[in-house]
Structure formats: structure tokens, C-alpha cells
Design a protein around this motif. Sequence first.
Motif, PDB file in Angstrom:
ATOM      1  N   UNK A 191       0.774  -1.351  -0.095  1.00 19.72           N
ATOM      2  CA  UNK A 191      -0.043   0.056   0.051  1.00 19.72           C
ATOM      3  C   UNK A 191       0.963   1.292   0.078  1.00 19.72           C
ATOM      4  N   UNK A 192       0.425   2.040  -0.792  1.00 23.89           N
ATOM      5  CA  UNK A 192       1.473   3.327  -1.002  1.00 23.89           C
ATOM      6  C   UNK A 192       0.392   4.480  -0.496  1.00 23.89           C
ATOM      7  N   UNK A 193       0.800   5.383   0.671  1.00 28.96           N
ATOM      8  CA  UNK A 193       0.179   6.474   1.181  1.00 28.96           C
ATOM      9  C   UNK A 193       0.961   7.717   1.367  1.00 28.96           C
ATOM     10  N   UNK A 194       0.275   8.996   1.198  1.00 27.15           N
ATOM     11  CA  UNK A 194       1.042  10.068   1.288  1.00 27.15           C
ATOM     12  C   UNK A 194       1.270  10.580   2.902  1.00 27.15           C
ATOM     13  N   UNK A 195       0.649   9.771   3.632  1.00 25.81           N
ATOM     14  CA  UNK A 195       0.818   9.977   4.989  1.00 25.81           C
ATOM     15  C   UNK A 195       2.036   9.976   5.713  1.00 25.81           C
ATOM     16  N   UNK A 196       2.434  10.931   6.274  1.00 23.30           N
ATOM     17  CA  UNK A 196       3.872  11.026   6.710  1.00 23.30           C
ATOM     18  C   UNK A 196       4.212  10.360   8.244  1.00 23.30           C
ATOM     19  N   UNK A 197       4.597   9.152   8.001  1.00 18.11           N
ATOM     20  CA  UNK A 197       4.861   8.240   9.125  1.00 18.11           C
ATOM     21  C   UNK A 197       6.033   8.910  10.112  1.00 18.11           C
ATOM     22  N   UNK A 198       7.019   9.307   9.543  1.00 17.18           N
ATOM     23  CA  UNK A 198       8.020   9.684  10.160  1.00 17.18           C
ATOM     24  C   UNK A 198       7.737  10.866  11.170  1.00 17.18           C
ATOM     25  N   UNK A 199       6.680  11.736  10.575  1.00 14.66           N
ATOM     26  CA  UNK A 199       6.341  13.056  11.406  1.00 14.66           C
ATOM     27  C   UNK A 199       5.289  12.362  12.493  1.00 14.66           C
ATOM     28  N   UNK A 200       4.518  11.669  12.256  1.00  9.76           N
ATOM     29  CA  UNK A 200       3.579  11.012  13.433  1.00  9.76           C
ATOM     30  C   UNK A 200       4.130  10.012  14.340  1.00  9.76           C
ATOM     31  N   UNK A 201       5.189   9.035  13.902  1.00 15.82           N
ATOM     32  CA  UNK A 201       5.372   8.309  14.876  1.00 15.82           C
ATOM     33  C   UNK A 201       6.983   8.332  15.152  1.00 15.82           C
ATOM     34  N   UNK A 202       7.632   8.822  14.422  1.00 16.73           N
ATOM     35  CA  UNK A 202       9.006   8.902  14.621  1.00 16.73           C
ATOM     36  C   UNK A 202      10.191   7.914  13.826  1.00 16.73           C
ATOM     37  N   UNK A 203       9.306   7.362  13.033  1.00 15.04           N
ATOM     38  CA  UNK A 203      10.221   6.061  12.600  1.00 15.04           C
ATOM     39  C   UNK A 203      11.203   6.442  11.327  1.00 15.04           C
ATOM     40  N   UNK A 204      12.157   5.774  11.150  1.00 19.82           N
ATOM     41  CA  UNK A 204      13.032   6.035  10.098  1.00 19.82           C
ATOM     42  C   UNK A 204      12.432   5.421   8.812  1.00 19.82           C
ATOM     43  N   UNK A 205      13.233   5.950   7.729  1.00 17.08           N
ATOM     44  CA  UNK A 205      12.824   5.623   6.447  1.00 17.08           C
ATOM     45  C   UNK A 205      12.703   4.302   6.032  1.00 17.08           C
ATOM     46  N   UNK A 206      13.208   3.434   6.718  1.00 17.81           N
ATOM     47  CA  UNK A 206      13.170   1.988   6.743  1.00 17.81           C
ATOM     48  C   UNK A 206      12.625   1.208   7.968  1.00 17.81           C
ATOM     49  N   UNK A 207      11.641   0.872   7.984  1.00 12.52           N
ATOM     50  CA  UNK A 207      11.116   0.375   9.352  1.00 12.52           C
ATOM     51  C   UNK A 207      10.397  -1.007   9.243  1.00 12.52           C
ATOM     52  N   UNK A 208      11.011  -2.048  10.187  1.00 12.34           N
ATOM     53  CA  UNK A 208      10.431  -3.387  10.130  1.00 12.34           C
ATOM     54  C   UNK A 208       9.789  -3.518  11.406  1.00 12.34           C
ATOM     55  N   UNK A 209       8.570  -3.888  11.246  1.00  6.44           N
ATOM     56  CA  UNK A 209       7.386  -4.034  12.418  1.00  6.44           C
ATOM     57  C   UNK A 209       7.237  -5.614  12.410  1.00  6.44           C
ATOM     58  N   UNK A 210       7.700  -6.046  13.721  1.00  2.02           N
ATOM     59  CA  UNK A 210       7.344  -7.338  14.151  1.00  2.02           C
ATOM     60  C   UNK A 210       5.985  -7.441  14.839  1.00  2.02           C
ATOM     61  N   UNK A 211       5.271  -8.395  14.386  1.00  8.18           N
ATOM     62  CA  UNK A 211       3.938  -8.685  14.928  1.00  8.18           C
ATOM     63  C   UNK A 211       3.330  -9.878  14.641  1.00  8.18           C
ATOM     64  N   UNK A 212       3.055 -10.532  15.902  1.00  3.84           N
ATOM     65  CA  UNK A 212       2.660 -12.119  15.681  1.00  3.84           C
ATOM     66  C   UNK A 212       1.220 -12.180  15.125  1.00  3.84           C
ATOM     67  N   UNK A 213       0.533 -11.148  14.906  1.00  6.55           N
ATOM     68  CA  UNK A 213      -0.814 -11.183  14.189  1.00  6.55           C
ATOM     69  C   UNK A 213      -0.412 -10.597  12.773  1.00  6.55           C
ATOM     70  N   UNK A 214       0.189  -9.519  12.453  1.00  2.81           N
ATOM     71  CA  UNK A 214       0.332  -9.165  11.103  1.00  2.81           C
ATOM     72  C   UNK A 214       1.487  -8.224  11.109  1.00  2.81           C
ATOM     73  N   UNK A 215       2.600  -8.842  10.620  1.00  2.00           N
ATOM     74  CA  UNK A 215       3.853  -8.117  10.559  1.00  2.00           C
ATOM     75  C   UNK A 215       3.919  -6.994   9.456  1.00  2.00           C
ATOM     76  N   UNK A 216       4.782  -6.035   9.415  1.00  3.12           N
ATOM     77  CA  UNK A 216       4.759  -5.162   8.475  1.00  3.12           C
ATOM     78  C   UNK A 216       6.179  -4.424   8.032  1.00  3.12           C
ATOM     79  N   UNK A 217       6.227  -3.808   6.913  1.00  8.85           N
ATOM     80  CA  UNK A 217       7.540  -3.125   6.354  1.00  8.85           C
ATOM     81  C   UNK A 217       7.009  -1.719   6.102  1.00  8.85           C
ATOM     82  N   UNK A 218       7.820  -0.660   6.314  1.00  2.10           N
ATOM     83  CA  UNK A 218       7.383   0.743   6.081  1.00  2.10           C
ATOM     84  C   UNK A 218       8.689   1.309   5.563  1.00  2.10           C
ATOM     85  N   UNK A 219       8.409   2.215   4.405  1.00  2.00           N
ATOM     86  CA  UNK A 219       9.675   2.623   3.676  1.00  2.00           C
ATOM     87  C   UNK A 219       9.111   4.066   3.095  1.00  2.00           C
ATOM     88  N   UNK A 220       9.872   4.799   3.184  1.00  2.00           N
ATOM     89  CA  UNK A 220       9.593   5.988   2.523  1.00  2.00           C
ATOM     90  C   UNK A 220      10.249   6.100   1.266  1.00  2.00           C
TER      91      UNK A 220
END
Length: 405
Positions: A191-220
Motif C-alpha cells: 500500500x502506498x500512502x502520502x501520510x507522513x509516518x516519520x512525522x507521526x511516529x518518529x520512525x526511520x525511512x526503513x522500518x521493520x514491524x514485528x507483529x505475531x498477528x500481522x507483521x509489516x514493513x514501512x518505507x519512505x
Amino acid sequence: MTRQQRIIVVGGGPVGIVTALACAQRGFAVTLLEAEKEVDCSPRAATTHPSTLEMIASLGIIDEFIASGLVARYFDFWDQAAHELVARFDHDVLRERTAFPFVVQTEQHKLVNIGLRHLKQCADVDVRFGAAVTELTQDASGVTVTVESDGRTERVSGAFLVGADGGRSTVRKKLDIEFEGYTWPERFLVLTTSFDFEKAIGCSYRSYLADPVEWGNLFKIAGDDMKGRWRAVFPAPVDVADEAVMSDEEAQRRLNRILDLGGETYPLLHRNLYRVHQRVAKSFRVNRVFLAGDASHVNNPIGGLGLNCGIHDALELADTFALCPDGNAEAPVLDRYERRRRTLNIEFVQQQTVANKKRLEEKDPAERQRHLADLAATAADPARHTAFLMRTSLLQSVIQSKAID
Ligand SMILES: Cc1cc2nc3c(=O)[nH]c(=O)nc-3n(C[C@H](O)[C@H](O)[C@H](O)COP(=O)(O)OP(=O)(O)OC[C@H]3O[C@@H](n4cnc5c(N)ncnc54)[C@H](O)[C@@H]3O)c2cc1C
């Protein structure tokens, strides 16, 4: 430099273009054959590691490449279930070991377009789009392909051929080479969004999200307009239909797991669902024909290793051909390509990408805690931090590969 033999490159994706450019720069005549009429601009790989940046610099296109993307010094691991940052890695610790102590997030079609511009300026280069290879034959004197373009059929010959024609490679199939491995049961949703995750949660431009229910990757990524956008990747369960996975409701649900917008909607720019494989060709070479990039190996995108390794293949091949300027297919050095690239892919890329996925999706609470604690301890220890980045940046793999004779 005197003109050398002709190299045929099948496939005008990033690996084919880089192979063609590297061969042309080493003095070979090059014919590049791409089935599609236009460059594929769909969102695919974007992460380019330090070792690959060094190779792109050797082609003389690094400034354009960096200028068309985003420099990412850090990358993160998050505990998505707890919404907590677990570990942040800083590429700057590699500054004594590489001229590029960072990752560059440049979409792969930009590399193709930059490479193409430079390729067309080289002497004795024939670039053909809308030209699909359908057959190939080879003998002691060379390799010949049958090319279909605009209803016409013709034959093109050269000393060596590189099949950089992607995961469904015609070249690989014509050589009857098995693509060993497996396909993951779950598909990957992008999914591609224009929402700014860095501003909202302070993550880096490459973030790997560990989650036993539904893992994710987030990139700018920069986007063609350079305004910046975020790409999120999630697993799509086997038993849910494509339409349901791709629905607006589902897209919003998934993004809200990263950050709950409390009823606001995420602006969506693009969505895509694709199958992911872990496969390596049983052989990377049959006499005058070599496989590179996705034609020879595919893996899940967690860690951003697939395309990087394809570019490493491209440079290794060009350097190998440069050792055989007379086009002699009997030269022993030609076997080294498979020894280096196939071994490394099996022993590092396949293992690492499978481990990366397992680490993010781990469901067992104790095992999950162990993984997260280990990441935090690695980031906190300077020697382990550097060793970890030497592996993820593929700098270590280049050293290992060059040691294989
Ligand atoms: C939907 C999708 C999303 C992806 N997302 C990511 C990601 O987020 N991160 C990541 O690291 N990787 C991702 N990947 C993988 C990454 O895109 C590939 O590793 C990369 O494209 C490999 O480059 P390549 O040049 O080897 O092959 P390709 O990019 O597939 O290029 C092969 C080219 O060969 C051409 N071709 C095929 N057959 C013939 C023929 N018979 N004759 C002439 N030309 C031919 C094709 O038209 C194509 O242009 C994704 C892949 C897909 C499909």
C-alpha cells in the motif's frame, strides 16, 4: 580500447540495464532486448545498500541516482504489537569501510531510466524495446536468439548472452534449468500512502514491524514528483480473496494497526498484491549463456536483498567477460561466476530473507522476546552493531564472494 565481442542482454529491467551498461563500458558491443515497449514503472524494489551504491558509482551514475531518491542513514525494528522502537541501526558506523555509509531509497524504474540514458551514449550499443526473445541456440562459435518485434522475426548473434529476463525467464526455461525452491502461501500486499509516518511516529525511512498477528514493513520513497510517500507491506492470508485484501476497508484497517487515526482515513496512492518466492536456479550458466537477477534467484523482499544481489550479479558478469575479451567459452574463469553468485545467494540471501521474515512474524511469545532482545542488544553493542550492518549492507558478502576463486 579496441571493440570486443558482442554481448546479448535479454531483459531491460534494472539488472539487464546495469549489465548492458557495465559491459559497454568495458568495451563490448552490446545488444539489449526488452519484450515490453516501455520501461516498467510499477512500484517494486527501492532499497539500495552501500555495497550496491559502490557498484553504481563505478558506472559513473551515482550522483543522478542519489539525487532521484532519498538518503536513509538509519533503519529500525519496531515491536508493532507494543508500538515500541526495539532497535535503530546507524549506517554511519560503516564510514571507515565504504564511501556510502547509508542506504538510498530510489525506485528501480529510476535506475533503469538513468542507466538507459547512459547506455545509449556508449559506442556500438543496440537497445531494442518491444523485442521479445523466443528461442536460443548456441555452438562453439557463439549464441543466437530469435527475436519477435512488431510481427517481425529476426535473429541476433553474439559471443555471450545474459538472461536478465526476470522470475519467469524465457532464457532459463529454454535452457531447461530447474528453478529450485518454493512459493510462500501468503501473498504480499503493498500500500502506498502520502501520510507522513516519520512525522507521526518518529520512525526511520526503513522500518521493520514485528507483529505475531500481522507483521509489516514501512518505507519512505521519493516518488516521481519527489514529494515523498510511504510504502507499507503486509502479508495477505491465503484464505482471503484478492478483492477483499485489496478493498479500501482492509487497506485502512491495516494502516490503522500501525497508527490509529481515530476515524480519519489514510490517503491511498497505490495498492498491489503479489506472490513471493524463495527460488534459486539449479545452474547459473550453460556454456555461453548466463543467468542474472530474478532470472536466477528470487526471494522475499524483507531486507531488500533481491535486486541488490541482481546488480552484484551484473557487475560480476561484466568483470568476468572482461577477462575473456576474445569470447572463448572454454575459459575456466567463466565457471567462477556461478561459484561466486549461486553459492552466495543460497548461503546468504535465501537464508537471511527467510530468517528476516521469521523474526517479524514469530508467534511464540518466548521466541519472539528472544528475537527482539537480541536485536536491541546488537544495536547497543558497537562491535555487533557494525558486524550486523556489514551483513545487511552486503559489504560482507562482497568480501566473501571475491574470496571464492
Ligand atoms: C510486484 C512486485 C513488487 C516488488 N517489490 C519489491 C520490493 O518492495 N523490494 C524488493 O527488494 N524487491 C521487490 N520486488 C522484486 C524486484 O522488483 C526484483 O528483484 C527486480 O525487478 C529484479 O530485476 P530484474 O532486472 O532481474 O528483473 P525484472 O525487473 O523482472 O526485469 C526483467 C525484464 O525482462 C523482460 N523480459 C521478460 N521476458 C523477456 C523476453 N523473452 N525477451 C525480452 N525481454 C523479456 C521483462 O519485460 C522485464 O522488463 C518486487 C517484484 C514485484 C513483481
